[in-house]
Structure formats: structure tokens, C-alpha cells
Design a protein around this motif. Structure first.
Motif, PDB file in Angstrom:
ATOM      1  N   SER A  41       0.885  -1.209  -0.087  1.00 19.45           N
ATOM      2  CA  SER A  41       0.132   0.097   0.232  1.00 19.45           C
ATOM      3  C   SER A  41       0.917   1.403  -0.104  1.00 19.45           C
ATOM      4  O   SER A  41       1.717   1.223   0.754  1.00 19.45           O
ATOM      5  CB  SER A  41      -1.086   0.089   1.123  1.00 19.45           C
ATOM      6  N   VAL A  42       0.622   2.043  -0.859  1.00 18.97           N
ATOM      7  CA  VAL A  42       1.602   3.217  -0.946  1.00 18.97           C
ATOM      8  C   VAL A  42       0.667   4.567  -0.448  1.00 18.97           C
ATOM      9  O   VAL A  42       1.519   5.618  -0.419  1.00 18.97           O
ATOM     10  CB  VAL A  42       1.858   3.869  -2.526  1.00 18.97           C
ATOM     11  N   SER A  43      -0.192   4.284   0.490  1.00 19.44           N
ATOM     12  CA  SER A  43      -0.830   5.430   1.248  1.00 19.44           C
ATOM     13  C   SER A  43       0.156   6.077   2.194  1.00 19.44           C
ATOM     14  O   SER A  43      -0.098   7.185   2.345  1.00 19.44           O
ATOM     15  CB  SER A  43      -2.143   4.778   1.890  1.00 19.44           C
ATOM     16  N   PRO A  44       0.954   5.374   2.878  1.00 20.14           N
ATOM     17  CA  PRO A  44       2.136   5.990   3.621  1.00 20.14           C
ATOM     18  C   PRO A  44       2.787   7.215   2.782  1.00 20.14           C
ATOM     19  O   PRO A  44       3.108   8.170   3.339  1.00 20.14           O
ATOM     20  CB  PRO A  44       2.860   5.309   4.057  1.00 20.14           C
ATOM     21  N   ILE A  45       2.906   7.061   1.387  1.00 21.92           N
ATOM     22  CA  ILE A  45       3.717   8.098   0.443  1.00 21.92           C
ATOM     23  C   ILE A  45       2.557   9.026   0.229  1.00 21.92           C
ATOM     24  O   ILE A  45       2.681  10.251   0.479  1.00 21.92           O
ATOM     25  CB  ILE A  45       4.285   7.026  -0.679  1.00 21.92           C
TER      26      ILE A  45
END
Lengths: 433, 257
Positions: free
Chosen positions: A54-58
Motif C-alpha cells: 500500500s502506497v498510502s503512507p507515501i
């Protein structure tokens, strides 16, 4: 018009593309890519290529685009990242921008030319017109974003028949002024017919700041040429790193890639190569090591587009703490790529009960006369071996480190540059204390 | 005081009881042979003494040099002078034999408050040790046991023993996989390492090794207990008559064979 995903980037993009000194063709490439990024948006886990990451932290962070030169890094601060080597041809980029005062490119051998991308647009447009031809972004949001913001990076050109005596090292270093910043390094490596070279890319940091590196490297390996291409991802422990390498190989060429990933809170490395000429071969190896809450993802893709090509792939992962590793190895064999010889392995060592790994070999074969194998393993420290070492008086912690090292040794020994291999061996021994 | 005193030792592996009450006392300067048929528990005894966590001790005691041996983790047992020569030495790719041997040697030195030795000092120290087992110095640069022949592995075990200079060496089926020349080299090494203040337990299925390492005492292990003890002639008798002689419970008269 760019879509909603692009909105946080619009202001920085407008500023970048209003710079009158950049050639119009570059600006139009950036605009097309930005448009595409707006449509694609950041990938979600519904996207098969990002299922385990998941790239949501980015995406949840706002970043300042580091367009101007910044930072203050001394030569002594680079020492831990230069493998103790002297005499290498080195280009250093601080917070995304070329730093000639830290670089050593005054005495390049005949047949080797390097430029910083920012000045190459106007100095050698006929060389950099390859940019964007090798790394496509139709379905690659991060490559689209990189193309929209490409500003600096290393351009390396090796003339035909040139054997480069020493490695060319591209060092991307960040310091504390990179905090909350984003960089989109763009590199181009062109290796001429029957040439032989080693290029190392290092992504390192002197800080523990949060920042985003989103790098793209395009590689062209000419007929009968050999390129050793090492990528060392040793970013800040809180950084985000996405790095994409796209190579295209002519007949009888050999592309040898090694990817090390030990840094960053979240990293994704893509290594893609297309065997586009008969008799060519690709060797893609790598080692990822993570602990704490780190997430480290590799996706490789080998396209066998021509007959009589080989590919060898060995990736090893060591995961401790609550870290999460991902390996997805794609191999496509086109209908005409008869006599393809492919082998892929991915071995993972879990050092804790809470570490985990997702490994996914993915072979799609459309030719009927091929030899393709793959294998993936996930294991723990061998208790018999651990007892063997302890029974010799070796303390538990050292015994575990030795066995971790032993696990990684098989892939480390493929590294042909001695300084790099020795540094990585030492790093592996000291990584999990 | 005895070097090691084993009393009523019980041990299980995967909940199956293997050792069912072993009593054995070994004094410094002695060589004891522990013989027995397959599955009798002789390898288990060796592993338990070295501290292999795969085995669970369920009863009894082991006093070694005045200490409660069973309370110590395997690395501390080794640091206190227990050495197990493995039946199947483990391969450790990527770790050189030299590094491994020096690491082990230094760990034992550290435990005794002695200074660690650097690679150069260690290389000197290794010269005579290598000669002891007829090994070439090139073996030190190879990964631990990786690609070693059966004989090389066993010689490497004795080399480790020579480096660590244990007070109690336990040889677990050391003769397995050895041809006669390798057997002689290994036995020679063991004999040369014998001192009045150390002891050896030789665990073996066959009498063959005992022609070269001559025991002071022979014990026959049957079904997790010592069924019979005697002098070195007991080994010859076993070779001659087979283990059935002991396991059947009723000794067979000499003339019946």
C-alpha cells in the motif's frame, strides 16, 4: 487537465514548467506525463502490481519539490557510502541536484562521457532524446510522476568497443534539508556496441528525515555489450523510495543487475529488462534486509522477446521485527522466443515470528520450446546449524548473525566488484545485531 | 572428584522417551566407549550432554566439574570445556573455516577472561593444529564443511577439538563414513589430544574405531539404559557376538556361538 491525484503537485509543477530555459520538447514531455499521472493516480492494492504494497503512507504526505540546489554535504560524510574505493568516476547529487564540487569526473577515459541531466537538455539534446523512450508510463504512475518532475540525474554514455576500467558511481545523497521534500532523479545509461562497463547507483542519506525519492533509470545495452548495474538503496529509515530501472538489450548483450535494499520505511524497486535481441542474457540478483516496521518490495520483469536468450534471477530476503518483504518476479516469454532458458529463485529468511513476506513468481510462457524454472522458499534460522555454532562456544547473537550472513552469502558472492561485495558482506554481518 | 557424573538421566525427543535412567561417571584421564544398537539412545546421550534444545531432559542430574551441567546453555557448556564431535557436521556457506574457528576460539577465551587473538596470531596457532589432522592450510579458506568429503568433515571436527582443547570430548559416531586411512588420521588426532586432565566419551556402533582409540571402559546402551559395563575386552566380545547377546537379557555361553 490533471486529475485529483495530481492536485497536491500542481503548484510545484507549474513553477517547474514555467522555466523558460528548459527546451520546449522537455516541457511537453513533462506535461503529457503529468496529465497521465493525474489520470492514473497513485496505485491502490487493487492494482495487481501493487497488491502487497500500500502506497498510502507515501500519498498521505505533502512534499516540497526540491528544485533548487540545497544541502550541505561534505566529502567526509560520503565516505560510508563509497565502498572505500578510490579512483572511481563519481557523480554526486545532493537532495536531487548535481554537486560538481563533490564529484570526480575530471579524468574520464576515452569513450566515456557523462553529463548532469539538467544541463544535458541543452548541451547534448541528441543524447538525451532517448529519455522517455525506454521507460514508459502508460500504467506506471510513479514513472509518470518522475517524468513530470524530471530535472536532474546522471547521463552516462559509453562509446562502442570501450571497456571502462573502473566503476561509474552515481551517488544520490540527502541531508536534513531534504526533510519533507521530494526528488525525482532521472538517469540515462547508454552502453555502445561491444562496450563493457559497471555503473553503480547509490541512494543514501546522512539524515533520518522523511522524504520521497522517486527515481527512474533508463538503460540501453548495445549489441554484444555487457553492463553491470548495481543499485544500492540505503535511504533514511523514515524515507520513502520508489526506484524503477528499465533496460533494453540488443543481440548478444548481457545485463547484470544487483539490487540491494536495506533502507527506507517503505521502498519499492522495479527492475525491468527486455531481451530484444537474439542471444542476449539478463542476470537479475538482489538482497533485501529489513527490520522494525520496514516494508521492502521488489518487482522484476524479464521480457523474452527473441529466441535463444537466457535469464538468471536470484533474490534473497532477510526480514526481522515486524517488517514485510515482497517479491514479485515476472517472466514473459513471447511466442517467437524459442529456446528461452530462464531460472528464477527467491529465498527468504524470517528472523522473527512477526516478520512476513509475500513472494510471487509469475511466469507467462507463450513459446513451446523453452526451459523455465522458478522456486521460492520461506524459512527460519536452521536450528541444527544454530546448535552447531553454539556447541563451539559461540554466543547466540553471533551465531544468528553468522547464519544470517551465510544465508545471504550465496547472492553476495555474485557481485564482481570486490569493494562492493566486501562492503555488503560486512553490512550483512552487522545488520541484525 | 569425577569430571562428569550422570545420574538417572531421562530425556525425550518429540515426547518419546529415549533415555530411561542413565548412570555414568567419567574421571579425568579416562576414555569411555558407549556402544549400542541403533535406537538405543547413544546419540541422544551425546546431544543431551552438549545441550541440544531439540531434546528435553525429564529427570536425573548431570554434574560436570562441580557444576549443574543441565542448567547451562550449549555455548556455556562449550566455554566450560564440553565438546561434541558431530556425526553429521553442519555446512555453513559463506563463512570461512578460519573465521569460524577463530570466532569459536575467541568466544571461549573471552569466557575465561583472556584476550582475543587477531587473525595473524591465530594463523600461527593453527599451523600445528592442522598438522595434527593432516589438513592443508587451504582448508581454512573454504566455507565451513561446504563441499567437504565425509573424511574432511570429520577431520574438521577433530581440528575444532584441537583448537578448543576441551576437558570432555564426546565423539558421536565419528567413524561413520570414514575409510580406513581417514579413520586412522582422526583416531590419531584424538589420541594426541589426550591429556591426564581431560576425558573422552566415544559413542560408536562398531568396535572398529576402538582398535585405534583404546577405551578404559566400555558401556553397552540398550533401550535407554546401560545394560552392561566392562573393560576394553567387552567391545571385542560385542563385535564377536552381536548386540543380541546383551539385548536378549540372557548372556549366551562362549561355546554356543
Amino acid at each position: 487537465m490533471a486529475g485529483s491525484a495530481a492536485e497536491p503537485f500542481v503548484e510545484a509543477f507549474d513553477e517547474l514548467t514555467s522555466d523558460a530555459s528548459t527546451p520546449a520538447w522537455v516541457q511537453s514531455m513533462r506535461r503529457a506525463a503529468f496529465e497521465r499521472f493525474g489520470t492514473l493516480g497513485f496505485p491502490t492494492t487493487k492494482n495487481e502490481d501493487w497488491h502487497f504494497t500500500s502506497v498510502s503512507p507515501i500519498a498521505d504526505h505533502d512534499y516540497v519539490f526540491l528544485a533548487a540546489k540545497s544541502g550541505d554535504v561534505g566529502r567526509d560524510e560520503l565516505a560510508p557510502f563509497t565502498f572505500g574505493a578510490t579512483g572511481w568516476y563519481t557523480m554526486v547529487f545532493v537532495n536531487g541536484r548535481f554537486a560538481p564540487e563533490l564529484s570526480d569526473i575530471a579524468k574520464l577515459p576515452n569513450g566515456v562521457k557523462v553529463w548532469d541531466l539538467a544541463s544535458a537538455w541543452t548541451k547534448v539534446p541528441d543524447v538525451v532524446d532517448r529519455v522517455g523512450k525506454l521507460a514508459t508510463y502508460d500504467n506506471q504512475a510513479f514513472t509518470a510522476l518522475n517524468t513530470a518532475f524530471m530535472l536532474d540525474g546522471g547521463v552516462v554514455q559509453i562509446a562502442k568497443d570501450t571497456e571502462v576500467d573502473r566503476p561509474i558511481h552515481l551517488v544520490f545523497v540527502t541531508d536534513a534539508t531534504a526533510a519533507k521534500g521530494m526528488m525525482h532523479p532521472r538517469n540515462l545509461i547508454l552502453v555502445g556496441k561491444h562496450a563493457k562497463a559497471t555503473v553503480i547507483e547509490s541512494f543514501v542519506s546522512t539524515t533520518d528525515a522523511v522524504y520521497l525519492t522517486n527515481a527512474v533509470t533508463e538503460v540501453s545495452v548495445g549489441e554484444g555489450a555487457t553492463l553491470q548495474h548495481y543499485k544500492m538503496q540505503r535511504e533514511s529509515a523514515r524515507a520513502f523510495h520508489v526506484g524503477t530501472i528499465e533496460a533494453s538489450q540488443a543481440r548478444d548483450s548481457h545485463y547484470i543487475s544487483f539490487s540491494l535494499a536495506t533502507g527506507a520505511a517503505l521502498s519499492r524497486t522495479n527492475v525491468y529488462t527486455t531481451l530484444d535481441g537474439e542471444g542476449s542474457g539478463a542476470t537479475l540478483n538482489g538482497l533485501y534486509m529489513a527490520n522494525g516496521e520496514q516494508h521492502v518490495d521488489h518487482q522484476t520483469q524479464i521480457i523474452h522477446a527473441q529466441p535463444n536468450c537466457f535469464s538468471r534471477e536470484m533474490y534473497k530476503g532477510v526480514l526481522d521485527g515486524r517488517s514485510h518483504g515482497v517479491f514479485n518476479g515476472k517472466v514473459y516469454v513471447h511466442p517467437m522466443a524459442q529456446k528461452t532458458d530462464g531460472k528464477q529463485t527467491n529465498n527468504n529468511l524470517l528472523l522473527s515470528e512477526t516478520a512476513h513476506v509475500d513472494t510471487k513468481p509469475q511466469l507467462e510462457i507463450f513459446a513451446d520450446d523453452v526451459k523455465c524454472t522458478h522456486g521460492a522458499t520461506v524459512g527460519q534460522i536452521d536450528q541444527t546449524a544454530l546448535f552447531y555454532l553454539k556447541s563451539r562456544g559461540i554466543e547466540s547473537a553471533l551465531a544468528r548473525r553468522l547464519l544470517t550472513y551465510a544465508f545471504a552469502a550465496g547472492v553476495l558472492e555474485t557481485i564482481e566488484v570486490n569493494e562492493v561485495r566486501e562492503a555488503l558482506e560486512k553490512m550483512t554481518l552487522e545488520r541484525f545485531v | 572428584m569425577s569430571l562428569i557424573e550422570i545420574k538417572d538421566l531421562h530425556a525425550t525427543v518429540s515426547d518419546k522417551e529415549i533415555l530411561k535412567g542413565i548412570d555414568l561417571t567419567v574421571d579425568a584421564g579416562e576414555i569411555h566407549a558407549v556402544m549400542g544398537p541403533n535406537g538405543s539412545g547413544k546419540s541422544t546421550l551425546a546431544q543431551v550432554l552438549a545441550g541440544n534444545p531439540a531434546y528435553e531432559v525429564t529427570g536425573g542430574s548431570v554434574t560436570y566439574d562441580g557444576k549443574d551441567l543441565l542448567a547451562l546453555p550449549p555455548e556455556e557448556r562449550a566455554q566450560h570445556g564440553i565438546f561434541l564431535a558431530f556425526q553429521y557436521p553442519v555446512e555453513i556457506p559463506g563463512v570461512s573455516n578460519a573465521y569460524f574457528l577463530r570466532a569459536a576460539y575467541n568466544e571461549v577465551r573471552k569466557a575465561h577472561g583472556e584476550e582475543e587473538v587477531d587473525p595473524l596470531e591465530f594463523a600461527d596457532f593453527m599451523e600445528e593444529k592442522l598438522a595434527l589432522v593432516d589438513m592443508d592450510a587451504s582448508m581454512l579458506n573454504r566455507s565451513v564443511n561446504q563441499g567437504f568429503s565425509g573424511g574432511e568433515k570429520k577431520r574438521n571436527e577433530i581440528l575444532q577439538m584441537a583448537v578448543l582443547q576441551p576437558r570432555l570430548a564426546i565423539l558421536d559416531e565419528t567413524e561413520s563414513g570414514l575409510d580406513i586411512d581417514a579413520l586412522r588420521i582422526v583416531a590419531d588426532g584424538v589420541n594426541k589430544l589426550k591429556r591426564p586432565d581431560n576425558a573422552t566419551i566415544v559413542v560408536t556402533h562398531y568396535q572398529r574405531l576402538l582398535n585405534y582409540i583404546v577405551p578404559d571402559f566400555v558401556h553397552v546402551l540398550v533401550n535407554g539404559r546401560i545394560a552392561k559395563s566392562g573393560g576394553k575386552e567387552l567391545a571385542l566380545e560385542l563385535e564377536d557376538k552381536g548386540y543380541d547377546w546383551v539385548t536378549s537379557g540372557a548372556p549366551v555361553g562362549a561355546g554356543a556361538a
